[in-house]
Design an enzyme around this catalytic site. Sequence first.
Site, PDB file in Angstrom:
ATOM      1  N   ASP A 123      -9.044  -1.774  -8.503  1.00  0.00           N
ATOM      2  CA  ASP A 123      -8.218  -1.224  -6.564  1.00  0.00           C
ATOM      3  C   ASP A 123      -7.600  -3.189  -6.979  1.00  0.00           C
ATOM      4  OD1 ASP A 123      -7.421  -1.167  -4.068  1.00  0.00           O
ATOM      5  OD2 ASP A 123      -8.943  -1.719  -3.557  1.00  0.00           O
ATOM      6  N   HIS A 165       0.585  -1.474  -0.405  1.00  0.00           N
ATOM      7  CA  HIS A 165      -0.424  -0.153  -0.329  1.00  0.00           C
ATOM      8  C   HIS A 165       0.881   1.438  -0.134  1.00  0.00           C
ATOM      9  CE1 HIS A 165      -3.345  -2.736   1.948  1.00  0.00           C
ATOM     10  NE2 HIS A 165      -4.002  -2.011   0.867  1.00  0.00           N
ATOM     11  N   HIS A 222      -6.936   6.110  -2.992  1.00  0.00           N
ATOM     12  CA  HIS A 222      -8.304   5.441  -2.996  1.00  0.00           C
ATOM     13  C   HIS A 222      -7.669   5.302  -1.472  1.00  0.00           C
ATOM     14  CE1 HIS A 222      -5.376   3.082  -4.782  1.00  0.00           C
ATOM     15  NE2 HIS A 222      -6.632   1.435  -3.709  1.00  0.00           N
TER      16      HIS A 222
END
Length: 486
Positions: A364, A214, A254
């Site tokens: 995603d 991430h 996001h």
Amino acid sequence: MEVCYQLPVLPLDRPVPKHVLSRRGAISFSSSSSLFGGPDPRQLSQRRGAISYDSSDQTALYIRMLGDVRVRSRVGFEQERRGSHPYLYIDFRILHSRPESAGPVSARKIRRLLSFQRYLHSSRFFRGIPCQNPLYILDDDYNGQAKCMLEKVGSWNFDIFLFDRLTNGNSLVTLTFHLFKQYGLIELFQLDMVKLRRFLVMVQEDYHSQNPYHNAVHAADVTQAMHCYLKEPKLSKDLTSWDILLGLLAAATHDLDHPGVNQPFLIKTNHYLAALYKNTSVLENHHWRSAVGLLRESGLFAHLPTEDRLKMESQLGSLILSTDISRQNDYLSQFRTHLEKEDLCLENACHRHFILQMALKCADICNPCRPWELSKQWSEKVTEEFFHQGEIEKKHKLDVSPLCDNQTNTIANIQIGFMTYVVEPLFVEWARFSDTRLSQTMLGYLGLNKAGWRGMLQEQASSGDDTDPALEETDSEVLPQGSKTL
């Protein structure tokens, strides 16, 4: 009228970093001295040693604290307050870095005014520790290759890892800025190019480079995938410039300020974010609020009417919240219902927004649908992040989250389960909606990658590795929750 808010006494023993002094909305200091030593609080209104704020925006005051956005506003954003849980009182950044000696009191206090990443750099400055990743100037060959890659930014085989190297770790800024220009969004929305680049730099900075998965490269990869979906015939025919702007912004932000641990970890450690958002879409709410904070701080859309800005912030939140994988079945069920009824009409603004949500969900988790060379790298990175969380949980005698125990899980098992129960159902429905060459390509890569991981499992079994057979069919009820480190 100038408004000053009292600061705690923050005696500094070293000059304040230039990147702090140059930030509007951070701390400002008297030009006569780069140090200040804790003035009488009554003098704060006579000097520039308080929090500065944008006088053009009378509705809010922004204070950057530990990566969270504190917003005092009439538009309903609740403040995010710190908790005091012994495991998470410290910065998330230390979860992925080597232990360092404690800094002076003043340096520890300063962290409350900075995001996770900005605190990382400033704290090193206060301790006299040089930055481990100095900025190297790339030669023209690298820049030229990066520009050549951008000419094929719509290719599904786009190698985001190579592009990140060619841009010296600035893939998110470079790619997103390029897409804004390519779609003509800068001219259509009369955006200030300096403000736009500043906003994108702040976004990239607030991703944690210590996270194996991430991080800003993942955000750039999702943004590139979103661009591929926006070009699909069914979408490009009806999407407005407003939709495209929201889609790109949501993709880029996001996972903003993701701590590298999942929602169950935050809940069981009683983290203040879990309490603030009532254990519901905790990370996604935080990503959204962080994105709104940066939009306001940069003033990127300050020239738009207030009603439009609030609408943008609300719809941006709706898109980011749709990436909560624990709600995967809800969105998938709604998508199937629309497809069975054949009632999706993209001339309807609500239906266009729903399709943008589904496109962002696909972007995603599209890693298993990329070519093997790219997909395998992402699989290794996300598993590394899973297992790192598991080690933290073991260290603190916490229950190890699903998929995070490296003693009972392997990359192959995790990926096969994820592809089977999460990725494949979503992309099959997306192919029903948009039956194009891209959709078939993604499903083709998905099948090949799954076969590749199954082949690895067979090799492990034949070589005598002790692998629990039960892991070969991962529980579908466990995956959505456990895989929200994705």
